[in-house]
Write a protein that holds these residues in place. Structure first.
Motif, short mmCIF file in Angstrom:
data_model
loop_
_atom_site.label_atom_id
_atom_site.label_comp_id
_atom_site.label_asym_id
_atom_site.label_seq_id
_atom_site.Cartn_x
_atom_site.Cartn_y
_atom_site.Cartn_z
N GLU A 1 0.84 -1.21 0.00
CA GLU A 1 0.00 0.00 0.00
C GLU A 1 0.87 1.26 0.00
O GLU A 1 2.06 1.23 0.34
N ASP A 2 0.27 2.36 -0.41
CA ASP A 2 0.97 3.65 -0.39
C ASP A 2 0.56 4.44 0.84
O ASP A 2 -0.62 4.66 1.07
N ARG B 1 0.54 7.91 2.17
CA ARG B 1 0.69 9.24 1.56
C ARG B 1 0.82 10.33 2.60
O ARG B 1 -0.02 10.48 3.46
N ARG C 1 5.12 13.49 -0.08
CA ARG C 1 5.76 12.25 -0.52
C ARG C 1 4.80 11.08 -0.36
O ARG C 1 3.85 11.13 0.41
N THR C 2 5.13 10.04 -1.10
CA THR C 2 4.41 8.78 -0.96
C THR C 2 5.41 7.71 -0.56
O THR C 2 6.47 7.57 -1.19
N LEU C 3 5.08 6.98 0.49
CA LEU C 3 5.95 5.90 0.94
C LEU C 3 5.24 4.58 0.68
O LEU C 3 4.15 4.33 1.21
N ARG C 4 5.85 3.75 -0.16
CA ARG C 4 5.26 2.44 -0.38
C ARG C 4 5.66 1.50 0.75
O ARG C 4 6.82 1.41 1.12
N TYR D 1 9.35 2.84 0.93
CA TYR D 1 10.03 3.18 -0.31
C TYR D 1 9.46 4.46 -0.90
O TYR D 1 8.27 4.51 -1.24
N ASP D 2 10.31 5.47 -1.01
CA ASP D 2 9.96 6.71 -1.68
C ASP D 2 10.53 6.61 -3.10
O ASP D 2 11.72 6.89 -3.32
N GLU D 3 9.70 6.18 -4.01
CA GLU D 3 10.18 5.90 -5.37
C GLU D 3 10.66 7.18 -6.06
O GLU D 3 11.70 7.18 -6.74
#
Ligand SMILES: [Zn+2]
Length: 350
Positions: free
Chosen positions: A168-169, A171, A175-178, A193-195
């Motif tokens: 899941e993301d 948010r 930033r979005t962290l997976r 993970y911050d793509e």
């Protein structure tokens, strides 16, 4: 700790993190590993990754470290827990109470943390059974249980009100962290993970200066009286490392020590080390059948006694690699040889 000769320095990597609004807060622990890294993410919500252990000293230093960045505990809005080890979540309940922050962790970890005392007790009973089965003398097992119990208060039960799901993301405003589940070091290891920034908050999944111990642990959600099959922590860990290797990353922020610039080089080094160690253990087993504890004593001498659980976890992980490739077999001695009537598992070369 020295920096790699050509790579960026620790300070440069921390500056790179700071540019992304992420600050390392190194919090003291009573454990051999030394300080644990919490990370402040200046975003909306104001986020803290991990808390440090439950101690006045850790709380005091965390408060000072937050203050150095112009923040107070009361301002934290989201607290994220990376895994089930007390150096990472011990203060979470206190921080949540003082700040009113949401507390986030892998969904499967929530029941474990809610019933922390009982979870830890079950972990110890499980570990005891593993240790006896793999040849650690009963008096050593008893002593280790006492040590483990004495550390209990560095953890504290905490309620998870924001369960996280693998893939899941998460948010934040900027930033979005997976959320990526990466079991191995513990069953609940979670990395973020911050793509967009090629950045990973890696916790103890990958550490620059030490190989993360793939500790054998009771699986998440296992029944209270779980006895097996024995979890295969190193096999899980290697699979997790390979998945992380695929990520495009320029920076990994770890749960201990310095940031990592070249995760692929480090992962390759760890994989080679595990292969070498498996070969060494294969050699010992080829010479004569041995229990995991006997192998640990051969490899590490007295450390195999003082750190008995850690070292048999390490041995059993490599034994699993050898079992999988069919090069050794496992047998529970049933008294067919006079010195082997103890119910201890021994491994033999095939
Ligand atoms: Zn850990």
């Amino acid at each position: 700790m020295s920096d790699p000769p050509d790579g960026p320095t620790e300070d440069e990597l921390l500056a790179q993190a700071a540019e992304a609004g992420i600050h390392r807060l190194a919090i003291p622990t009573p454990f051999q590993v030394g300080r644990v890294n919490a990370y402040l993410i200046e975003d909306d919500p104001l986020t803290l990754i991990d808390s440090g252990p439950n101690s006045g000293k850790a709380l005091d230093e965390l408060e000072q470290a937050l203050g150095a960045h112009g923040h107070a505990i009361e301002e934290i809005e989201l607290l994220v827990i990376t895994h089930q080890h007390i150096d990472h979540f011990g203060l979470a309940a206190i921080l949540a109470r003082r700040s009113g922050a949401q507390v986030a962790a892998l969904n499967g970890l929530a029941p474990y943390l809610r019933d922390y005392r009982e979870s830890a007790e079950r972990d110890d009973r499980f570990a005891e059974q593993i240790m006896l089965r793999h040849g650690i003398p009963a008096d050593v097992v008893t002593a280790l249980r006492a040590v483990s119990a004495s550390f209990r208060a560095w953890g504290s039960a905490v309620e998870i009100d924001r369960p996280l799901y693998d893939g899941e993301d998460l948010r934040l405003r900027d930033r979005t962290l997976r959320v990526l589940h990466r079991p191995g070091h513990s069953p609940s290891d979670t990395v973020f993970y911050d793509e967009e920034r090629a950045l990973l908050l890696g916790a103890d999944h990958l550490i620059a200066h030490i190989s993360s111990n793939p500790l054998i642990a009771r699986p998440l959600g296992a029944p209270a009286d779980f006895t097996g099959p024995r979890p295969r922590a190193l096999i899980d860990y290697i699979a997790s490392l390979r998945r992380t290797r695929e990520l495009e990353l320029s920076l990994v922020l770890s749960g201990h020590g310095a940031p990592i610039a070249d995760h692929r080089a480090l992962i390759d080094k760890r994989l080679r080390m595990h292969q070498r160690r498996a070969e060494k253990i294969h050699g010992l087993i080829s010479a004569q059948p041995r229990s995991a504890h006997e192998i640990a004593v051969e490899l590490w001498g007295n450390v195999a006694v003082t750190q008995a659980y850690l070292t048999i976890s390490e041995v059993l992980g490599h034994v699993d690699l050898l079992l999988d490739s069919g090069r050794i077999a496992e047998r529970e001695d049933s008294g067919d040889r006079r010195d082997r009537e103890d119910g201890v598992v021994r491994f033999t070369a095939v």
